[in-house]
Design a protein around this motif. Structure first.
Motif, PDB file in Angstrom:
ATOM      1  N   LYS A 174       9.044   0.416  -4.384  1.00  0.00           N
ATOM      2  CA  LYS A 174       8.815   1.710  -3.605  1.00  0.00           C
ATOM      3  C   LYS A 174       7.455   2.399  -3.724  1.00  0.00           C
ATOM      4  O   LYS A 174       7.543   3.232  -4.940  1.00  0.00           O
ATOM      5  N   GLY A 175       6.641   2.043  -2.925  1.00  0.00           N
ATOM      6  CA  GLY A 175       5.773   3.781  -3.077  1.00  0.00           C
ATOM      7  C   GLY A 175       4.318   2.405  -3.523  1.00  0.00           C
ATOM      8  O   GLY A 175       3.286   3.505  -2.809  1.00  0.00           O
ATOM      9  N   GLY A 176       4.571   2.102  -3.301  1.00  0.00           N
ATOM     10  CA  GLY A 176       3.522   0.683  -3.468  1.00  0.00           C
ATOM     11  C   GLY A 176       3.102   1.225  -4.551  1.00  0.00           C
ATOM     12  O   GLY A 176       3.076   1.709  -5.720  1.00  0.00           O
ATOM     13  N   ASP A 215       1.124  -1.301  -0.246  1.00  0.00           N
ATOM     14  CA  ASP A 215      -0.141  -0.129   0.145  1.00  0.00           C
ATOM     15  C   ASP A 215       0.934   1.249   0.012  1.00  0.00           C
ATOM     16  O   ASP A 215       0.346   2.185   0.386  1.00  0.00           O
ATOM     17  N   GLY A 216       1.938   1.190   0.394  1.00  0.00           N
ATOM     18  CA  GLY A 216       3.285   2.355  -0.158  1.00  0.00           C
ATOM     19  C   GLY A 216       4.169   2.265   1.246  1.00  0.00           C
ATOM     20  O   GLY A 216       5.498   2.987   1.289  1.00  0.00           O
ATOM     21  N   SER A 217       3.962   1.702   2.094  1.00  0.00           N
ATOM     22  CA  SER A 217       4.829   1.456   3.695  1.00  0.00           C
ATOM     23  C   SER A 217       5.480   0.574   3.481  1.00  0.00           C
ATOM     24  O   SER A 217       6.556   0.633   4.472  1.00  0.00           O
ATOM     25  N   LEU A 218       5.521   0.043   2.191  1.00  0.00           N
ATOM     26  CA  LEU A 218       6.497  -0.941   2.384  1.00  0.00           C
ATOM     27  C   LEU A 218       6.569  -2.008   3.594  1.00  0.00           C
ATOM     28  O   LEU A 218       7.511  -3.394   3.525  1.00  0.00           O
ATOM     29  N   ALA A 219       5.387  -1.589   4.849  1.00  0.00           N
ATOM     30  CA  ALA A 219       5.496  -3.420   5.892  1.00  0.00           C
ATOM     31  C   ALA A 219       4.958  -4.092   5.637  1.00  0.00           C
ATOM     32  O   ALA A 219       6.021  -5.213   5.312  1.00  0.00           O
TER      33      ALA A 219
END
Lengths: 174, 143
Positions: A152-154, A127-131
């Protein structure tokens, strides 16, 4: 005539909201005092300002930017892996992307056992957070899938860059 | 009838909030991480919120159970539950697969629609103590 609830309870006036707000403010002040006392005198003292470095992820795999991901997509060699959990608002994805979610990793991998092999080059996005992508990447590495990269940025970055989208293919196991 | 319903709701909501505050008060650093997982709070507010929120839960919960400043406590709980529901909805909409950080900071229940409905039920239970003139036995009278 039927009595209203307030009459039935022996009160002639509805309780005013402003009195409740005043009470809430008093309780908030007490809470602030409790929190200050807890912070100052009891146990570990959490720094008031969070250090962003403490919350950054230790990435399990290399990062690629969306331009590189677009090149990979156009080459058609890499497999894209959507790591976002299913839910409201999760409708589209990178065309052809498979779904492997941290919350159902084993089931999702089982469903893709004959499709994804260790030699495949995998681009993971979330979703963008990389978690989410990082979580799946570390588990894929443990399972013997060495060719893993994180977008990066999902999907948000992919969408913002004008990358193609299609309805998300939900995991067969879900 | 209403005062007994109010009393029941007070005890239920107050008890849940007291219970929910205990682990967070004991482990503020872990709770800050749980808040961070929602990715809604800027770093500047993360630790102050991790310290303040459990204290508000504890104070509001105790006030509800004791019947002291009952309506203010119910209003606080209602506000917190509304914020929790927004956070849960935002997490679900973004596909975040995170633990909720509701009752314990060590893993715990994952965010899902069941939590959303639970919080909605608790929010509705805040209404009788907030809206009724009398809230059953308590420290305050007619508060």
């Amino acid at each position: 005539m039927a009595r209203t609830w307030s009459q039935a309870e022996g009160s002639s006036a509805r309780p005013s909201l402003s009195a409740a707000v005043r009470q809430a403010l008093l309780l908030l002040a007490l809470s602030a005092a409790l929190a200050t006392g807890r912070w100052a005198f009891v146990g570990e003292r959490l720094p008031l300002m969070a250090d962003a470095a403490d919350y950054e992820l230790e990435l399990a795999a290399p990062l690629i930017d969306v331009a590189q991901a677009r090149r990979y997509y156009d080459e058609g060699v890499h497999l894209f892996i959507d790591t976002r959990a299913s839910g409201p608002g999760i409708a589209d994805s990178v065309p052809g992307a498979f779904v492997i979610r941290p919350g159902s990793f084993d089931d999702d991998m089982l469903a893709l056992l004959d499709i994804i092999v260790p030699e495949d080059r995998l681009i993971l996005f979330g979703d963008g957070s990389l978690a989410l992508a990082n979580n799946v990447a570390s588990r894929l590495l443990q399972r013997g899938y060495p060719n893993v990269e994180l977008l990066k940025g999902g999907l948000g970055a992919w969408r913002a860059a004008g990358g193609p989208l299609s309805p998300r293919r939900e995991a067969e196991a879900s | 009838m209403m005062r007994w319903l109010s009393l029941l709701c007070r005890l239920a909501v107050g008890g849940v909030f007291i219970w929910a505050s205990l682990d967070k008060l004991a482990h503020p650093a872990e709770f800050a991480k749980a808040i961070h997982h929602y990715r809604l709070v800027p770093y500047a507010l993360l630790h102050p919120l991790a310290l303040l929120l459990p204290a508000v839960e504890m104070v509001a919960g105790l006030a509800l159970v004791a019947g002291w400043r009952r309506r203010g406590a119910a209003l606080l709980c209602l506000g917190m539950l509304a914020v929790f529901m927004i956070a849960i909805g935002a997490a679900l909409a973004r596909g975040l697969d995170i633990s909720c950080g509701c009752f314990n900071t060590d893993g715990g229940h994952g965010v899902g629609m069941d939590l959303f409905w639970r919080d909605l039920l608790l929010l509705l239970a805040c209404l009788p103590p907030l809206l009724t003139a009398r809230g059953g036995p308590g420290v305050d009278r007619d508060r």
